[in-house]
Design a protein around this motif. Sequence first.
Motif, short mmCIF file in Angstrom:
data_model
loop_
_atom_site.label_atom_id
_atom_site.label_comp_id
_atom_site.label_asym_id
_atom_site.label_seq_id
_atom_site.Cartn_x
_atom_site.Cartn_y
_atom_site.Cartn_z
N ARG A 29 0.85 -1.20 0.00
CA ARG A 29 0.00 0.00 0.00
C ARG A 29 0.89 1.26 0.00
N LEU B 68 2.33 1.82 -3.39
CA LEU B 68 1.29 2.39 -4.25
C LEU B 68 1.19 3.90 -4.03
N ASN B 69 1.17 4.34 -2.77
CA ASN B 69 1.10 5.78 -2.49
C ASN B 69 2.30 6.51 -3.07
N GLN C 214 4.23 5.59 -5.67
CA GLN C 214 4.20 5.62 -7.14
C GLN C 214 3.13 6.56 -7.67
N THR C 215 1.95 6.55 -7.07
CA THR C 215 0.91 7.46 -7.55
C THR C 215 1.25 8.90 -7.19
N LEU D 128 4.38 -3.98 -6.89
CA LEU D 128 2.94 -3.99 -6.65
C LEU D 128 2.33 -5.28 -7.17
N LEU E 64 -2.82 -3.70 -8.70
CA LEU E 64 -2.42 -2.35 -8.31
C LEU E 64 -1.51 -1.72 -9.36
N GLN E 65 -0.66 -2.52 -9.98
CA GLN E 65 0.20 -2.00 -11.05
C GLN E 65 -0.65 -1.53 -12.23
N ASP F 82 -3.64 -0.31 -11.98
CA ASP F 82 -4.20 0.98 -11.55
C ASP F 82 -3.19 2.11 -11.75
N VAL F 83 -1.93 1.85 -11.39
CA VAL F 83 -0.88 2.86 -11.57
C VAL F 83 -0.72 3.18 -13.06
N SER G 49 -7.79 4.28 -2.30
CA SER G 49 -6.61 3.59 -1.79
C SER G 49 -6.41 3.84 -0.30
#
Length: 163
Positions: free
Chosen positions: A26, A29-30, A32-33, A79, A83-84, A86-87, A109
């Motif tokens: 998680r 993810l934060n 990368q986004t 990820l 999730l990848q 989504d990125v 997220s």
Amino acid sequence: MASCTGIDENVVTATDRQFVKDAAVRNLLNSQTGQIARTRGTTDEIRRYGEVLIRQASTTSEELIALAEKKEIILESTLTSSLQEDVNLLAGTPEANFNATYITKTIESLRTTIQVFEQQIKKGNDNELRSWASTKLPFLRQHLERAQTIRTTNNMQTPATSK
């Protein structure tokens, strides 16, 4: 030390291990986004918010690595495929929809991440991991509130293309 329930609260269970792994993913993810928002955001507010999430993710990552090493937990460095995806979708979002898409995805997220941390606090066995999750939860809630405020004050509608 064993508690009166007979459960050693310093033993890392499968639930605790999964929490550390989930928290790491998680957090990644934060990060990368946030990096995408920092470069693709169409307003200073979105770019600054992305930067805040990157800084928080960096600190959290350092702490997670230390905890994982101490608890002998192997962390994922990538990820999940979902999730990848989504990125990748966020990175390819048209400029006109980027800010709203980013904020919507970030809110979703962060809600999921907060649930992961709340579950660890309630059901985790390892005291140190429960305590660490408790210290991070206020920051996660603060980031969620900020994202919701950005969406509201900028009258951002949820894009029709969001998952």
